[in-house]
Structures are given as C-alpha cells and as structure tokens.
Design a protein around this motif. Structure first.
Motif, PDB file in Angstrom:
ATOM      1  N   UNK A 175      73.730  33.215  24.398  1.00  0.00           N
ATOM      2  CA  UNK A 175      74.476  32.990  23.154  1.00  0.00           C
ATOM      3  C   UNK A 175      75.325  34.199  22.791  1.00  0.00           C
ATOM      4  N   UNK A 176      74.894  35.372  23.250  1.00  0.00           N
ATOM      5  CA  UNK A 176      75.619  36.596  22.946  1.00  0.00           C
ATOM      6  C   UNK A 176      74.898  37.785  23.535  1.00  0.00           C
ATOM      7  N   UNK A 216      67.665  40.772  24.664  1.00  0.00           N
ATOM      8  CA  UNK A 216      66.327  40.257  24.426  1.00  0.00           C
ATOM      9  C   UNK A 216      65.663  39.873  25.751  1.00  0.00           C
ATOM     10  N   UNK A 217      66.446  39.297  26.662  1.00  0.00           N
ATOM     11  CA  UNK A 217      65.914  38.956  27.983  1.00  0.00           C
ATOM     12  C   UNK A 217      65.468  40.213  28.719  1.00  0.00           C
ATOM     13  N   UNK A 218      66.261  41.282  28.618  1.00  0.00           N
ATOM     14  CA  UNK A 218      65.884  42.556  29.229  1.00  0.00           C
ATOM     15  C   UNK A 218      64.599  43.090  28.600  1.00  0.00           C
ATOM     16  N   UNK A 219      64.519  42.972  27.286  1.00  0.00           N
ATOM     17  CA  UNK A 219      63.350  43.464  26.558  1.00  0.00           C
ATOM     18  C   UNK A 219      62.096  42.702  26.972  1.00  0.00           C
ATOM     19  N   UNK A 246      67.274  49.498  20.921  1.00  0.00           N
ATOM     20  CA  UNK A 246      67.349  48.051  20.776  1.00  0.00           C
ATOM     21  C   UNK A 246      66.028  47.460  20.319  1.00  0.00           C
ATOM     22  N   UNK A 247      64.925  48.074  20.719  1.00  0.00           N
ATOM     23  CA  UNK A 247      63.611  47.585  20.290  1.00  0.00           C
ATOM     24  C   UNK A 247      63.514  47.603  18.764  1.00  0.00           C
ATOM     25  N   UNK A 248      63.988  48.679  18.153  1.00  0.00           N
ATOM     26  CA  UNK A 248      63.925  48.786  16.695  1.00  0.00           C
ATOM     27  C   UNK A 248      64.906  47.824  16.029  1.00  0.00           C
ATOM     28  N   UNK A 249      66.082  47.630  16.637  1.00  0.00           N
ATOM     29  CA  UNK A 249      67.045  46.667  16.094  1.00  0.00           C
ATOM     30  C   UNK A 249      66.459  45.258  16.119  1.00  0.00           C
ATOM     31  N   UNK A 272      61.003  36.805  17.510  1.00  0.00           N
ATOM     32  CA  UNK A 272      61.229  36.933  18.945  1.00  0.00           C
ATOM     33  C   UNK A 272      60.528  38.174  19.502  1.00  0.00           C
ATOM     34  N   UNK A 273      60.493  39.236  18.718  1.00  0.00           N
ATOM     35  CA  UNK A 273      59.790  40.449  19.139  1.00  0.00           C
ATOM     36  C   UNK A 273      58.290  40.155  19.277  1.00  0.00           C
TER      37      UNK A 273
END
Length: 234
Positions: free
Chosen positions: A74-75, A81-84, A134-137, A145-146
């Motif tokens: 989607x963006x 998120x996939x990487x995370x 990015x984890x904190x964002x 999702x987190x």
C-alpha cells in the motif's frame, strides 16, 4: 433429473495440473518481486543509517516499476512493516535456538533476555534486526500491527517464563503478561541506551537488564543471591 445428472462434470486431471503449475509460477514471480523490494529497502537502510528514503528510491534500486510496487504494498510503511516482521521472526528464531541450548530454565531465560537486549541495541554502522527509528514510529502509528509482529518473540518468552515458574524460580502469575512486561523493559532499555537520562552514567549492560528483570519476576529464594551479590560489590 437424477442425482448423478445434477453433478458437475469432473475437470480433467491435465487441466488441474496446468492451472496449479500456472498458479505456482505466478506466486513464485510475485515472491521474487517482493524480495527485490525488501532487499533494496535493506540496502538503503544500511547506506543511510535511517529509513528516510522514498518509494521511488526503492523502485529505482530494485529495477522494477512503481506499478509493481503498489501491486504488492500500500505504501512505504507497509514495506517497512514487512521488513520489521521479518526481522522479528529472525530474532525469534535466534532466541529460541540459543535458549534451547540451556537445560536450566533460569539460564535459558537469561540467555533470551540478554540476546534480545543486544538485538535491540542501536549501534550505528551495524545492521541490527530491530532498527530503532522505524520501530518507534510503528509503535506510535500502528500499535496493533506492532503487537502482531512481536507475537513470535512474546510466545518464546511466555514459554520460558512458564518453564521457570514450574521450576519454582519465578513467581506464579500470568506468563504472557509477565513476558510482555519483560520484553518491554528489555527493548526500551536497549533503545534508550544511546541517550541515558544521566549523561555521566555508563551505558546499561545486558547483565544489568537481566538482573532487573529477574528480581521483578523471581521468587524470594532466587532473588536473594542476586541481592547478596550486589551488596558485596558495594
């Protein structure tokens, strides 16, 4: 009309095989395209030391089209998120393997705590599984999702705490809730290690985090040696 006449004609086996083969090929191509996008994002993170880059940069690096990118994501946030999620899955596998090598439940839990701390520690120039910015964002913008992404690690810590409880080393309680509190302590302590509240203080160590977590969930008999050891050091 008989029951037999009402049944649809059986699809020829060759047609089923052809469709399955076509579906497998399409799935493989999609997986390869997604993997190139992920690898390109990882390269940019390693080069820039941050996730501050554009979708167009990812597309250019992957040598694929913008249209292809938006067919799969989607963006930018969904790609990251996939990487995370991949990073957390890798982290979970490492923790499970390392802790499984220990026969003592408390030692297995210690190994898991210290390894997660090292994985979460921000270290410029070193690619860590749990990159902090990015984890904190994500935590602020996409908490649900987190939480889902953290489930593999949460389940490992829940199992380890349950095993330590059965061995009489941890106060009986709700293992999953205890695991969540322990994980938050570990990860936030690691994330904040680069900016200590006291500028004159030395960085927090994995051993300190382990002792803090242990004394928070252990029984009195287990916590006592740790307190005695601390008293001797003073």
């Amino acid at each position: 009309m008989t029951a037999a006449a009402a049944e649809p004609p059986v699809e020829p086996a060759w047609r089923q095989r052809a469709v399955e083969r076509s579906t497998r090929a399409a799935k493989l191509r999609a997986e390869q395209r997604v993997q190139r996008f992920l690898e390109s994002a990882q390269e940019l993170i390693a080069e820039k030391g941050t996730t501050d880059f554009t979708v167009q940069e990812i597309v250019d690096r992957s040598k694929q089209s913008l249209r292809s990118f938006y067919q799969h994501f989607d963006g930018k946030h969904e790609l990251l998120l996939a990487l995370f999620e991949d990073a957390l899955a890798t982290s979970a596998a490492e923790i499970r393997e390392a802790s499984a090598a220990e026969s003592d439940p408390v030692e297995a839990l210690r190994v898991a705590v210290e390894l997660l701390f090292r994985q979460s520690h921000p270290d410029p120039g070193v690619q860590r599984p749990l990159f902090s910015d990015f984890a904190l964002q994500l935590l602020v913008k996409h908490p649900a999702q987190v939480a889902t992404a953290h489930l593999p690690i949460l389940m490992i810590f829940s199992d380890l705490i349950e095993q330590a409880t059965e061995a009489g080393a941890v106060v009986p309680g709700k293992p999953r809730r205890q695991a969540n509190l322990v994980m938050q302590t570990i990860m936030f302590a690691a994330q904040a290690n680069g900016v200590p509240a006291d500028s004159h203080a030395s960085p927090v160590t994995a051993e300190e985090v382990w002792q803090f977590c242990l004394n928070g969930i252990s029984t009195a008999s287990t916590a006592a040696p740790a307190k005695a050891s601390a008293s001797k050091k003073r």
